[in-house]
Design a protein around this motif. Sequence first.
Motif, PDB file in Angstrom:
ATOM      1  N   ASN A   1       0.806  -1.225   0.000  1.00 34.51           N
ATOM      2  CA  ASN A   1       0.000   0.000   0.000  1.00 34.51           C
ATOM      3  C   ASN A   1       0.839   1.275   0.000  1.00 34.51           C
ATOM      4  OD1 ASN A   1      -2.440  -1.368  -0.075  1.00 34.51           O
ATOM      5  ND2 ASN A   1      -2.630  -1.419   2.149  1.00 34.51           N
ATOM      6  N   ASN A   2       2.106   1.173   0.324  1.00 35.58           N
ATOM      7  CA  ASN A   2       2.970   2.354   0.328  1.00 35.58           C
ATOM      8  C   ASN A   2       3.828   2.472  -0.930  1.00 35.58           C
ATOM      9  OD1 ASN A   2       2.418   3.785   2.844  1.00 35.58           O
ATOM     10  ND2 ASN A   2       3.019   1.860   3.792  1.00 35.58           N
ATOM     11  N   LEU A   3       3.641   1.574  -1.900  1.00 33.54           N
ATOM     12  CA  LEU A   3       4.395   1.665  -3.147  1.00 33.54           C
ATOM     13  C   LEU A   3       4.097   2.959  -3.902  1.00 33.54           C
ATOM     14  CD1 LEU A   3       4.345  -2.028  -4.434  1.00 33.54           C
ATOM     15  CD2 LEU A   3       6.319  -0.723  -3.612  1.00 33.54           C
ATOM     16  N   PRO A   4       2.847   3.318  -4.143  1.00 34.48           N
ATOM     17  CA  PRO A   4       2.595   4.600  -4.823  1.00 34.48           C
ATOM     18  C   PRO A   4       2.936   5.776  -3.915  1.00 34.48           C
ATOM     19  CG  PRO A   4       0.693   3.150  -5.006  1.00 34.48           C
ATOM     20  CD  PRO A   4       1.623   2.531  -4.001  1.00 34.48           C
ATOM     21  N   ARG A   5       3.577   6.757  -4.463  1.00 36.11           N
ATOM     22  CA  ARG A   5       4.011   7.924  -3.704  1.00 36.11           C
ATOM     23  C   ARG A   5       2.844   8.632  -3.009  1.00 36.11           C
ATOM     24  NH1 ARG A   5       8.160  11.554  -6.800  1.00 36.11           N
ATOM     25  NH2 ARG A   5       8.433   9.427  -7.461  1.00 36.11           N
ATOM     26  N   GLU A   6       1.674   8.644  -3.651  1.00 37.87           N
ATOM     27  CA  GLU A   6       0.535   9.395  -3.114  1.00 37.87           C
ATOM     28  C   GLU A   6      -0.272   8.605  -2.074  1.00 37.87           C
ATOM     29  OE1 GLU A   6      -0.767   7.172  -6.748  1.00 37.87           O
ATOM     30  OE2 GLU A   6       0.926   8.469  -6.307  1.00 37.87           O
ATOM     31  N   GLN A   7       0.071   7.357  -1.835  1.00 44.72           N
ATOM     32  CA  GLN A   7      -0.654   6.551  -0.853  1.00 44.72           C
ATOM     33  C   GLN A   7       0.112   6.487   0.463  1.00 44.72           C
ATOM     34  OE1 GLN A   7      -2.829   3.476  -3.915  1.00 44.72           O
ATOM     35  NE2 GLN A   7      -1.712   2.611  -2.238  1.00 44.72           N
ATOM     36  N   LYS A   8      -0.662   6.360   1.546  1.00 40.70           N
ATOM     37  CA  LYS A   8      -0.069   6.229   2.877  1.00 40.70           C
ATOM     38  C   LYS A   8      -0.857   5.174   3.648  1.00 40.70           C
ATOM     39  CE  LYS A   8       0.661   8.635   7.200  1.00 40.70           C
ATOM     40  NZ  LYS A   8       0.157   9.667   8.043  1.00 40.70           N
ATOM     41  N   TYR A   9      -0.148   4.179   4.115  1.00 35.22           N
ATOM     42  CA  TYR A   9      -0.757   3.142   4.967  1.00 35.22           C
ATOM     43  C   TYR A   9       0.243   2.776   6.045  1.00 35.22           C
ATOM     44  CZ  TYR A   9      -2.987  -1.118   6.580  1.00 35.22           C
ATOM     45  OH  TYR A   9      -3.555  -2.075   7.372  1.00 35.22           O
ATOM     46  N   PRO A  10      -0.166   2.784   7.275  1.00 30.86           N
ATOM     47  CA  PRO A  10      -1.512   3.010   7.789  1.00 30.86           C
ATOM     48  C   PRO A  10      -1.815   4.490   7.993  1.00 30.86           C
ATOM     49  CG  PRO A  10      -0.084   2.407   9.610  1.00 30.86           C
ATOM     50  CD  PRO A  10       0.755   2.358   8.346  1.00 30.86           C
ATOM     51  N   GLN A  11      -3.065   4.755   8.220  1.00 29.70           N
ATOM     52  CA  GLN A  11      -3.482   6.112   8.570  1.00 29.70           C
ATOM     53  C   GLN A  11      -3.146   6.384  10.034  1.00 29.70           C
ATOM     54  OE1 GLN A  11      -4.801   8.049   5.960  1.00 29.70           O
ATOM     55  NE2 GLN A  11      -4.169   6.207   4.853  1.00 29.70           N
ATOM     56  N   PHE A  12      -3.197   5.332  10.853  1.00 26.64           N
ATOM     57  CA  PHE A  12      -2.816   5.405  12.267  1.00 26.64           C
ATOM     58  C   PHE A  12      -2.488   4.003  12.762  1.00 26.64           C
ATOM     59  CE2 PHE A  12      -7.446   4.953  12.129  1.00 26.64           C
ATOM     60  CZ  PHE A  12      -7.661   3.890  12.990  1.00 26.64           C
ATOM     61  N   TRP A  13      -1.690   3.935  13.815  1.00 31.84           N
ATOM     62  CA  TRP A  13      -1.356   2.651  14.455  1.00 31.84           C
ATOM     63  C   TRP A  13      -2.195   2.418  15.691  1.00 31.84           C
ATOM     64  CZ3 TRP A  13       1.458  -1.380  12.766  1.00 31.84           C
ATOM     65  CH2 TRP A  13       2.296  -1.175  11.681  1.00 31.84           C
ATOM     66  N   PHE A  14      -2.215   3.408  16.581  1.00 31.79           N
ATOM     67  CA  PHE A  14      -2.910   3.209  17.866  1.00 31.79           C
ATOM     68  C   PHE A  14      -3.936   4.279  18.118  1.00 31.79           C
ATOM     69  CE2 PHE A  14       1.336   1.386  18.246  1.00 31.79           C
ATOM     70  CZ  PHE A  14       1.000   0.088  18.493  1.00 31.79           C
TER      71      PHE A  14
END
Length: 182
Positions: free
Chosen positions: A169-182
């Motif tokens: 999910n973090n391969l594309p530059r514009e994507q971010k995973y996770p949105q939060f951990w805790f």
Amino acid sequence: MKEYLTYFTKMRGSGGPPPAPRKAEILLSFAGSCVALYLIGLLHTLAMDVVKLPLIMAPFGASAVLVFGAFRSPLAQPRNVIGGHVLSALIGVTVYQLVGDNPTIAASLAVSTAIALMHLTKTLHPPGGATAFVTAAGGAAVHSLGYWYVLMPCAAGSMVLIAVGLLVNNLPREQKYPQFWF
């Protein structure tokens, strides 16, 4: 009368359909879920050969949809995936041990309790409901494992899904995973 109309009017929904995903996002969803579920299957085979503990379970398919197809959703975050499955499995095993071999009562109590506790712990993950169901109303193979079922397959499989989700999910530059951990 107007209150009733307002109530039913809400059921029409609002706005149009969701935006279509990019082709790259569809491809990554396909690849990520395929790799994650394949790895869980491989680990299942190894675990069955070595320690006779299963690692594969149907709710992981639904988790894969969230982790790879809806990775921005709060329900797809690591806390929710791991916490939801583990908590729900704990509840399922406990309810089965308290209620015994009555799948109707066990499943309804386990799923309802899992929903409430996932809400309270902020780990709501819809496939966790299926985990509670399978754990409480499953067959002899599931019940014979008791609390080991919480570790294998629930915790271990959830961690595989998250690990692959982090990589893919973090391969594309514009994507971010996770949105939060805790």
